[in-house]
Motif scaffolding. Structure first.
Motif, mmCIF file in Angstrom:
data_model
loop_
_atom_site.group_PDB
_atom_site.id
_atom_site.type_symbol
_atom_site.label_atom_id
_atom_site.label_comp_id
_atom_site.label_asym_id
_atom_site.label_seq_id
_atom_site.Cartn_x
_atom_site.Cartn_y
_atom_site.Cartn_z
ATOM 1 N N SER A 45 -28.011 -50.480 8.382
ATOM 2 C CA SER A 45 -26.950 -51.233 7.983
ATOM 3 C C SER A 45 -26.329 -50.400 6.690
ATOM 4 O O SER A 45 -25.155 -50.528 6.648
ATOM 5 C CB SER A 45 -27.706 -52.363 7.227
ATOM 6 O OG SER A 45 -28.115 -53.371 8.345
ATOM 7 N N GLN A 90 -24.225 -58.376 10.135
ATOM 8 C CA GLN A 90 -25.384 -58.856 10.457
ATOM 9 C C GLN A 90 -25.695 -60.400 10.118
ATOM 10 O O GLN A 90 -26.112 -61.151 11.035
ATOM 11 C CB GLN A 90 -26.511 -58.136 10.017
ATOM 12 C CG GLN A 90 -28.010 -58.230 10.556
ATOM 13 C CD GLN A 90 -29.032 -57.175 10.121
ATOM 14 O OE1 GLN A 90 -28.803 -56.272 9.260
ATOM 15 N NE2 GLN A 90 -30.213 -57.182 10.792
ATOM 16 N N ASP A 167 -23.181 -54.855 13.347
ATOM 17 C CA ASP A 167 -24.442 -54.648 12.638
ATOM 18 C C ASP A 167 -25.472 -55.738 13.629
ATOM 19 O O ASP A 167 -25.277 -56.954 13.242
ATOM 20 C CB ASP A 167 -24.460 -54.776 11.283
ATOM 21 C CG ASP A 167 -25.731 -54.376 10.704
ATOM 22 O OD1 ASP A 167 -26.693 -53.990 11.417
ATOM 23 O OD2 ASP A 167 -25.629 -54.431 9.420
HETATM 24 MG MG LIG Z 1 -29.771 -53.877 8.827
#
Ligand SMILES: [Mg+2]
Ligand SMILES: Nc1ncnc2c1ncn2[C@@H]1O[C@H](COP(=O)(O)OP(=O)(O)O)[C@@H](O)[C@H]1O
Lengths: 232, 404
Positions: A45, A90, A167
């Protein structure tokens, strides 16, 4: 078009020092479909945020279309993100208590585009991401995880960006929904968008033409891949 | 662009009804209470000043009791040191005075035709009219013969007349009963328009001797009103009266005087020092409401900082420039404070009107209180609405999105 040279990112919170990236270098060309895979906590990330011009590396250089991103000022960074990058977080990061349509149109604010045009585009993107028409006016907090993911993808497409960064886009989804979403990415790639997606699942990574493996903040392996479209 | 900004702002405010509502409420409370309380305070001050002015500017009032201390007469009227003879002496020995009116006053229950009212009875002489600017509307005031003979006649104020005889009735020639003694009404005074604390229209005048004879039962007077022939004689007349009364009361040390003199200016000064304290008290209460309102606004703005910081992070992440984010949040804060401010001003003004009606004085909404209240609330609202947003817009999108 994307080039990283020795990216290092160190987080310091209080006395704790975390070396999330310890010197990452690679190049990604226009139109590639790249998976970045690695275990949780390996720095994926962090890398993605730097690639998306959302955060600056502690050291190292990152070039996007020839611009050195860390040299850009705040407004230039905003323009870059708006015009070139579609980012799927994410954690989705939708505006709370806001309709699906409004969430998708968010990046078009202050663009001078008419409301009809924005609506039209947003609907197109939502359909593209596989969102049911009946949910367009739902509030973001009334959606399932898969639906939020589709809204997040639709939002990343709205400015027709050349690069799409996602992500863990299938991290919270069942196999069937994952397939719909991966189909969308494959389709986008066919249309010429550069796709970079993060995952920790091998069968998702297997959809890409190239897989970069990350471990402990370093590139462990970077190799072309023959996409296997049947698994997912 | 401006359309987008405006839509975004309105949508954001409407989408957070609780936050918007509570912020507006904080502003409304602060502003409305300041406006209303200051208006009432000033209204009271003005109404008292007006009442005092209406009693005449050349007037000197002599009251029994010790010398004024700090501008306030101590127990005025309670001790018995002034007599009708003092008044006669003033009249005969001092030059440049146009009227001397000794008076006794006390509240009694007054009845007529089954109606009754509790009102001020003043026993005095015909000079009272000139000294206190009282005019006769119908009938006449009592003259010397009625004074000397302790005639049971009365002159009543218009409010009293209305209370006892109803509107539009002519009470002249009718009988009223004070302390179980019948008095014949011979006149009605013209309304002076006094109100609230000191209503000079709700009053009954009777001859001094009559009052002393039938009501107070002694020959003392509660005060002596003296009118100087002209404003320019006020100082001399006052010192001559003091000298005369000291001599008559056989007091050599003027600080031991058993009477006190007040002129209209003294009365106004005393009264405004009292109403000033009152206004100060109201203003402090208003100040506290403003503070409470301000803390409410601040609290509301700050508790939403986390959510708003994330929202700002997201807006930046999708490529919205900092300037638009700042503008949006500034517009939000401005709209909230102006909305709250507008409602607060209207509410405060309405409250002043209602209070005016209830306690019968003219509350005056002052521009300075409106500006002060609005300035403070708007300042708090805008600073605490805009400052955290500005800070958030300067963070990198990822920092803002992670904020907690
Ligand atoms: Mg991550
Ligand atoms: N804001 C931050 N502050 C401190 N440490 C962080 C922060 N973000 C990530 N980290 C740490 O950096 C490392 C890499 O995190 P991340 O990039 O989120 O990994 P991944 O996405 O691969 O799971 C982890 O050890 C994580 O705890």
């Amino acid at each position: 078009m994307i080039e990283c040279r020795n990216l290092i990112k160190t987080y310091i919170s209080g006395d704790v020092r975390t070396d999330a990236l310890k010197g990452v270098s690679f190049k990604i060309n226009k139109g590639e479909f790249v998976s970045i895979i690695g275990p949780s906590g390996s720095g994926k990330s962090t890398l993605m945020h730097i690639l998306g011009a959302l955060d600056n590396p502690t050291s190292g250089e990152y070039f996007l279309d020839g611009h050195e991103v860390s040299k850009l000022d705040d407004d230039e960074l905003s323009d870059l993100r708006r015009n070139k990058i579609g980012f799927v977080f994410q954690a989705f990061n939708l505006l709370p208590r806001t309709t699906v349509l409004r969430n998708v149109m968010l990046p078009l604010l202050y663009s001078g585009m008419t409301m009809e045009e924005r609506n039209k585009r947003a609907k197109e993107c939502l359909r593209y991401a596989g969102m049911e028409e009946s949910k367009f006016m739902n509030l973001s907090n009334q959606l399932s995880g898969g639906q939020m993911q589709r809204v997040a993808i639709a939002r990343s497409l709205i400015n027709n960006p050349s690069i799409i960064l996602a992500d863990e886009p299938t991290g919270n989804l069942d196999t069937k929904t994952s397939k719909i979403i991966m189909d969308a990415f494959r389709e986008l790639n066919r249309k010429g968008h550069t796709i970079i997606l993060i995952t920790h699942e091998m069968d998702v990574a297997d959809c890409a033409n190239r897989i970069i493996q990350i471990r402990d903040g370093l590139v462990e392996r970077d190799a072309p891949n023959k996409p296997n479209d049947h698994v997912i | 662009m401006i359309g987008d900004l405006f839509k975004e702002t309105v949508w954001s405010l409407a989408g957070n009804k609780v936050r918007s509502g509570l912020t507006i409420l904080g502003i409304v409370i602060g502003i409305a209470s300041v406006i209303a309380l200051v208006a009432v305070g000033q209204g009271a001050q003005n109404s008292i000043a007006k009442n005092i002015e209406s009693i005449g500017s050349n007037l000197i009032i002599i009251s029994p009791g010790s010398q004024r201390v700090g501008g306030i007469s101590q127990g005025g009227g309670s001790s018995e040191t002034l007599t009708t003879d003092d008044a006669d002496a003033i009249k005969s020995e001092i030059a440049n005075i146009s009227a001397v009116a000794p008076s006794v006053s006390k509240r009694y229950q007054v009845t007529a035709k089954g109606n009754n009212t509790n009102t001020q009875i003043i026993g005095t002489n015909a000079d009272y009219l000139a000294a206190r600017n009282v005019a006769i509307g119908s009938g006449s005031f009592f003259g010397d013969s009625q004074l000397k003979s302790s005639a049971k006649v009365a002159v009543i104020g218009p409010t009293t007349s209305e209370d006892l005889f109803g509107t539009d009735a002519d009470p002249v020639g009718q009988t009223i009963r004070i302390n179980n003694i019948d008095f014949k009404v011979i006149g009605v005074t013209v309304a002076k328009g006094g109100s609230g604390f000191n209503n000079q229209d709700d009053i009954v005048y009777v001859p001094l001797l009559t009052a002393q004879h039938y009501l107070s039962g002694n020959s003392y007077v509660n005060n002596i009103s003296v009118a100087a022939a002209d404003q320019q004689y006020m100082t001399t007349v006052q010192s001559q009266i003091t000298e005369l009364l000291l001599r008559r009361h056989k007091i050599s040390d003027s600080t031991q005087a058993d009477f006190s003199l007040m002129n209209q200016n003294d009365i106004i000064a005393t009264a405004s020092s009292i109403t000033g304290t009152f206004t100060m008290l109201l203003s402090s209460i208003a100040g506290i409401s403003l503070l409470v309102g301000g803390i409410g606004i601040m609290n509301m703005m700050l508790t939403t900082v986390t959510e708003r910081t994330r929202e700002i992070g997201l807006r930046k992440a999708v490529g919205i420039r900092k300037i638009y984010i700042n503008l949006q949040f500034l517009t939000e804060a401005v709209i909230l404070t102006f909305l709250g401010g507008g409602i607060g001003i209207i509410l405060g003004w309405l409250a002043s009107l209602v209070i005016s009606k209830l306690i019968s004085l003219t509350a005056q909404v002052s521009l300075s209180s409106v500006l002060l209240a609005f300035g403070v609330s708007a300042g708090v609202g805008i600073i605490f609405g805009f400052y955290p947003a500005r800070r958030a817009a300067n963070l990198s999108p990822i920092e803002a999105l992670r904020y907690e």
